[in-house]
Design an enzyme around this catalytic site. Structure first.
Site, PDB file in Angstrom:
ATOM      1  N   GLU A   1      12.116  27.682  58.743  1.00 43.88           N
ATOM      2  CA  GLU A   1      12.720  28.919  57.596  1.00 43.88           C
ATOM      3  C   GLU A   1      13.665  28.543  56.125  1.00 43.88           C
ATOM      4  O   GLU A   1      14.757  28.091  57.432  1.00 43.88           O
ATOM      5  CB  GLU A   1      12.399  30.039  58.288  1.00 43.88           C
ATOM      6  CG  GLU A   1      11.103  30.239  58.890  1.00 43.88           C
ATOM      7  CD  GLU A   1      11.853  30.719  60.291  1.00 43.88           C
ATOM      8  OE1 GLU A   1      12.516  32.294  60.256  1.00 43.88           O
ATOM      9  OE2 GLU A   1      10.734  30.943  61.113  1.00 43.88           O
TER      10      GLU A   1
ATOM     11  N   HIS B   1      10.041  31.438  54.861  1.00 41.40           N
ATOM     12  CA  HIS B   1       9.478  31.705  55.683  1.00 41.40           C
ATOM     13  C   HIS B   1       7.710  30.191  56.199  1.00 41.40           C
ATOM     14  O   HIS B   1       6.836  30.871  56.282  1.00 41.40           O
ATOM     15  CB  HIS B   1       9.036  32.466  56.582  1.00 41.40           C
ATOM     16  CG  HIS B   1       9.145  32.849  58.035  1.00 41.40           C
ATOM     17  ND1 HIS B   1       7.616  32.347  58.502  1.00 41.40           N
ATOM     18  CD2 HIS B   1       9.156  33.562  59.108  1.00 41.40           C
ATOM     19  CE1 HIS B   1       7.993  32.940  59.860  1.00 41.40           C
ATOM     20  NE2 HIS B   1       9.084  33.642  60.172  1.00 41.40           N
TER      21      HIS B   1
HETATM   22  O1  TA6 Z   1      11.454  33.619  61.913  1.00 45.51           O
HETATM   23  C1  TA6 Z   1      11.022  33.483  63.597  1.00 45.51           C
HETATM   24  C2  TA6 Z   1      10.568  35.038  64.205  1.00 45.51           C
HETATM   25  O2  TA6 Z   1      11.408  36.158  62.880  1.00 45.51           O
HETATM   26  C3  TA6 Z   1      10.065  35.519  65.017  1.00 45.51           C
HETATM   27  O3  TA6 Z   1      10.665  35.909  66.173  1.00 45.51           O
HETATM   28  C4  TA6 Z   1       8.781  35.530  64.740  1.00 45.51           C
HETATM   29  O4  TA6 Z   1       9.087  37.469  64.926  1.00 45.51           O
HETATM   30  C5  TA6 Z   1       8.336  35.465  63.292  1.00 45.51           C
HETATM   31  O5  TA6 Z   1       9.514  35.489  62.826  1.00 45.51           O
HETATM   32  C6  TA6 Z   1       7.223  35.743  63.276  1.00 45.51           C
HETATM   33  O6  TA6 Z   1       7.638  37.435  63.047  1.00 45.51           O
HETATM   34  P1  TA6 Z   1       5.853  37.968  61.674  1.00 45.51           P
HETATM   35  O7  TA6 Z   1       6.972  39.163  61.918  1.00 45.51           O
HETATM   36  O8  TA6 Z   1       5.356  37.650  60.706  1.00 45.51           O
HETATM   37  O9  TA6 Z   1       5.076  38.237  62.663  1.00 45.51           O
END
Ligand code: TA6
Length: 293
Positions: free
Chosen positions: A266, A167
């Site tokens: 990601e 991510h």
């Molecule tokens: O990758 C995008 C995502 O799924 C967003 O929807 C947002 O939730 C982000 O990841 C961050 O998630 P987190 O649980 O690290 O706050």
């Protein structure tokens, strides 16, 4: 291991134990919790990752920024394929690997860079959430670029279905003047509009919240006002995300204006690109981030 290292030291940053790597080519920080690369500053090209100025280093929660490892499921469980979600006893987003302490297995150092290997294996805690015996190996190759290989090994006698993502949070001087090229096969699933399939026309720009899943090869070019990045992976799905104004207010460790200076690309195996590993089999997700100014 650390004692013999020329470039690595172990530091306590608030509640987390972090490896600090001070190499002639770069400075990097990797938290043992989640095997999370949180900082990478190249000696010539500067910061290659975004770390929230409000990032919290607390046990049991990933640090806001760098490259969290989302495993053995990505995102909200409800939006995963049935074969992935049926085995899971948790509602936590992005799996449990990013919240657990990994083992520092190996450090290899040279004038060109540093290779760090960390591992996570099943334990009583993970087996309660997810009934699979596994070994997860994360190898970082740090030097002029950031290369990560995340290998999932199925040690259980049954098939193991997972979705996953590296991510990556990238920095930008100005999100309004940032463009992303090379996203998948030109189609995406819009997580903000009932998961509808849509066509990507031209470069991805940012003037609202963006949360999109691209299927197909992903060899991204990210053009920011003062730096260009390329982010390549061997997977066939990826996510492009910026929380914009409203979601920024709901995120932990995230300043309200933070959306102006970051975006996430990601490298993933999600939705139809999820993995199903037979007993004894393994899979490696690879990504490489390069920066040119
Ligand atoms: O990758 C995008 C995502 O799924 C967003 O929807 C947002 O939730 C982000 O990841 C961050 O998630 P987190 O649980 O690290 O706050």
């Amino acid at each position: 291991m650390i004692k013999q290292s020329a470039f690595c030291t172990l530091k306590q940053v608030d509640e987390l134990s972090c490896l600090h790597i001070t190499h002639p080519k770069f400075f990097a920080e990797i938290c043992l919790q989640g095997a999370q690369l949180t900082q990478f500053k190249h000696s010539q090209r500067g910061e290659m990752l975004w770390l929230s100025p409000d990032a919290l280093y607390k046990k049991g929660a990933s640090v806001r920024g760098g490259i969290p490892v989302c495993w053995p499921w990505f995102g909200a469980l409800a939006f995963n394929p049935d074969v992935v979600k049926e085995a899971v006893q948790s509602q936590q987003a992005h799996g449990f690997a990013r919240e657990l302490e990994w083992n520092l297995e190996r450090i290899c150092e040279s004038a060109q860079g540093v290779r760090i290997t960390m591992t996570l294996s099943h334990n009583e805690q993970t087996l309660k959430i997810w009934p699979h015996e596994f070994k997860l190996v994360c190898q970082f190759e740090l030097g002029d670029t950031i290369a990560i290989e995340l290998t999932s090994q199925n040690l259980s006698p049954s098939h193991m279905a997972i979705s996953q993502a590296l991510h990556t949070y990238l920095p930008t001087q100005n999100i309004h003047k940032t463009r992303v090229l090379g996203a998948g096969n030109g189609q995406y699933i819009d997580a903000l509009d009932n998961w509808q399939l849509k066509k990507q026309v031209g470069a991805i720009g940012f003037n609202q919240e963006v949360d999109r899943i691209y299927l197909g090869d992903n060899q991204y070019q990210i053009l920011t006002p003062n730096k260009q990045f390329s982010l390549c992976s061997n997977s066939h799905s990826s996510i492009v995300w910026n929380p914009w104004i409203n979601k920024s207010k709901r995120l932990s460790g995230f300043p309200q204006q933070g959306y102006k200076n970051m975006l996430c690309i990601e490298s993933a195996n999600v939705l139809s690109d999820h993995l199903k590993l037979a007993p004894g089999k393994s899979h490696t997700l690879k990504m490489q981030l390069t920066c040119s100014d």
